[in-house]
Design an enzyme around this catalytic site. Structure first.
Site, PDB file in Angstrom:
ATOM      1  N   GLY A  10     -61.185 -10.520  44.518  1.00 52.98           N
ATOM      2  CA  GLY A  10     -59.586 -10.439  43.831  1.00 52.98           C
ATOM      3  C   GLY A  10     -58.818 -12.035  43.980  1.00 52.98           C
ATOM      4  O   GLY A  10     -59.370 -12.848  44.650  1.00 52.98           O
ATOM      5  N   ASP A  37     -70.280  -3.029  48.855  1.00 51.18           N
ATOM      6  CA  ASP A  37     -69.090  -1.862  48.220  1.00 51.18           C
ATOM      7  C   ASP A  37     -69.289  -1.200  49.218  1.00 51.18           C
ATOM      8  O   ASP A  37     -69.129  -0.482  50.521  1.00 51.18           O
ATOM      9  CB  ASP A  37     -70.436  -1.257  47.595  1.00 51.18           C
ATOM     10  N   ALA A  61     -59.717  -3.238  47.013  1.00 53.12           N
ATOM     11  CA  ALA A  61     -58.873  -2.199  46.487  1.00 53.12           C
ATOM     12  C   ALA A  61     -59.152  -1.693  44.634  1.00 53.12           C
ATOM     13  O   ALA A  61     -59.463  -2.658  44.079  1.00 53.12           O
ATOM     14  CB  ALA A  61     -57.937  -1.966  46.535  1.00 53.12           C
ATOM     15  N   TYR A  62     -59.024  -0.612  44.282  1.00 52.39           N
ATOM     16  CA  TYR A  62     -59.058  -0.102  42.688  1.00 52.39           C
ATOM     17  C   TYR A  62     -57.221  -0.274  43.189  1.00 52.39           C
ATOM     18  O   TYR A  62     -56.449   0.679  43.656  1.00 52.39           O
ATOM     19  CB  TYR A  62     -59.616   1.307  42.562  1.00 52.39           C
ATOM     20  N   TYR A 126     -52.457   6.119  41.398  1.00 56.98           N
ATOM     21  CA  TYR A 126     -52.748   4.979  42.938  1.00 56.98           C
ATOM     22  C   TYR A 126     -52.353   4.598  43.796  1.00 56.98           C
ATOM     23  O   TYR A 126     -53.064   4.553  45.138  1.00 56.98           O
ATOM     24  CB  TYR A 126     -52.355   3.701  41.909  1.00 56.98           C
ATOM     25  N   TRP A 151     -46.277  -6.443  43.652  1.00 60.35           N
ATOM     26  CA  TRP A 151     -45.604  -7.229  43.110  1.00 60.35           C
ATOM     27  C   TRP A 151     -46.689  -8.621  43.266  1.00 60.35           C
ATOM     28  O   TRP A 151     -46.436  -9.863  43.490  1.00 60.35           O
ATOM     29  CB  TRP A 151     -44.384  -8.075  42.917  1.00 60.35           C
TER      30      TRP A 151
END
Length: 289
Positions: A10, A37, A61-62, A126, A151
């Site tokens: 990410g 995982d 994270a999702y 979320y 952000w």
């Protein structure tokens, strides 16, 4: 000092890899979702038994805000179950957990910057899963830092800055909402902040074995702007000639409601760890694609 980083692919994970060479005293172990995982407790235990980290930065994270509205179970699995799994394993291995959370835990109805003491009230899946993840960690053990940010962008991964530059190469004009106010945060600055917290904790532990600094903290760059202002600055820095139009949020409906105002108060993190927050415009100037 061994620091395990989840979510290595990410933008925060990649930003930590980017700054890692500046910290030779830290042995970073970067794990992608294929390596670790977090939603699988057995997998977490296996990795921790091999690595035995002193610290774990949970950058996994999702984060698909709109998609979460239709993928609530998947968001819950990663953001809640995954966080709880890491907290349980960290407790077992006496590992300090640094967990990344979000301004989306707030409803955005404030008019002054949110502090760590303000009561969360997420408006979407979320934000709710991120808040539930925080609570799961807090219910499991005490040796955690929960860092709420906002952000986030960088030269890595998918984010607003890269989307704007891509659209500028494809279109002559673009419309961006101008009634949502927050603070752009460089993922590289966030990465630096996390390493500083770790180094500070190491120093405190040497001098005084018990620390009262664990808890929730806000981190972002300084200042505030709208998404329109953010886009305008991105285009100016990158010399993009594009017709940029401001629009209200009502003209750009999304599955998940965005906070109208989500500026974070950084007083606590500055006073506790001596963090120096750069202005968002200054950090944006340093980004390159």
């Amino acid at each position: 000092m061994v620091v395990l980083v989840t979510g290595a692919n990410g933008q925060l994970g990649q930003s930590l890899q980017y700054i890692a060479p500046n910290y030779p005293e830290v042995h970073f172990v970067f794990c992608s979702s294929a390596d670790l995982d977090i939603s699988n407790l057995e997998n977490c235990l296996t990795v921790f038994s091999k690595v035995k980290p002193n610290y774990c930065i949970n950058a996994a994270a999702y984060t698909a805000v709109d998609k979460a509205e239709s993928e609530a179970e998947k968001a819950h699995l990663i953001n809640v179950i995954g966080s709880q799994n890491l907290a349980e394993v960290c407790k077992q291995y006496s590992t300090v957990l640094l967990h990344i959370s979000t301004d989306f835990v707030f409803d955005g109805n404030a008019s002054i910057p949110y502090t760590e003491k303000d009561i969360p009230n997420p408006t979407g899946v979320y934000g709710q899963t991120k808040l539930d993840g925080e609570k799961a960690i807090q219910a499991t053990f005490q040796n955690y830092y929960i860092i709420r940010t906002s952000w986030v962008y960088s030269q890595f991964g998918n984010n607003f800055m890269k989307t704007m530059l891509r659209l500028a190469s494809e279109r002559d004009s673009i419309s961006v909402v101008n009634d949502q106010i927050g603070t752009p945060t460089s993922a590289v600055d966030l990465a630096e902040c996390l390493v500083k917290i770790i180094c500070h904790t190491e120093l405190v532990e040497v001098q005084q074995p018990t620390t009262d600094n664990f808890g929730i903290y806000n981190f972002s760059n300084e200042g505030q702007c709208s998404w329109f202002d953010f886009a305008k600055k991105i285009f100016k820095i990158n010399n993009c000639n594009i017709d940029l139009k401001p629009i209200p949020s009502s003209s750009f409906p999304t599955p998940a409601k965005r906070p109208k105002y989500s500026v974070l108060d950084k007083t606590k993190i500055k006073s506790t760890f001596g963090i120096e927050n750069k202005k968002w415009e200054e950090s944006l100037e340093k980004q390159s694609i």
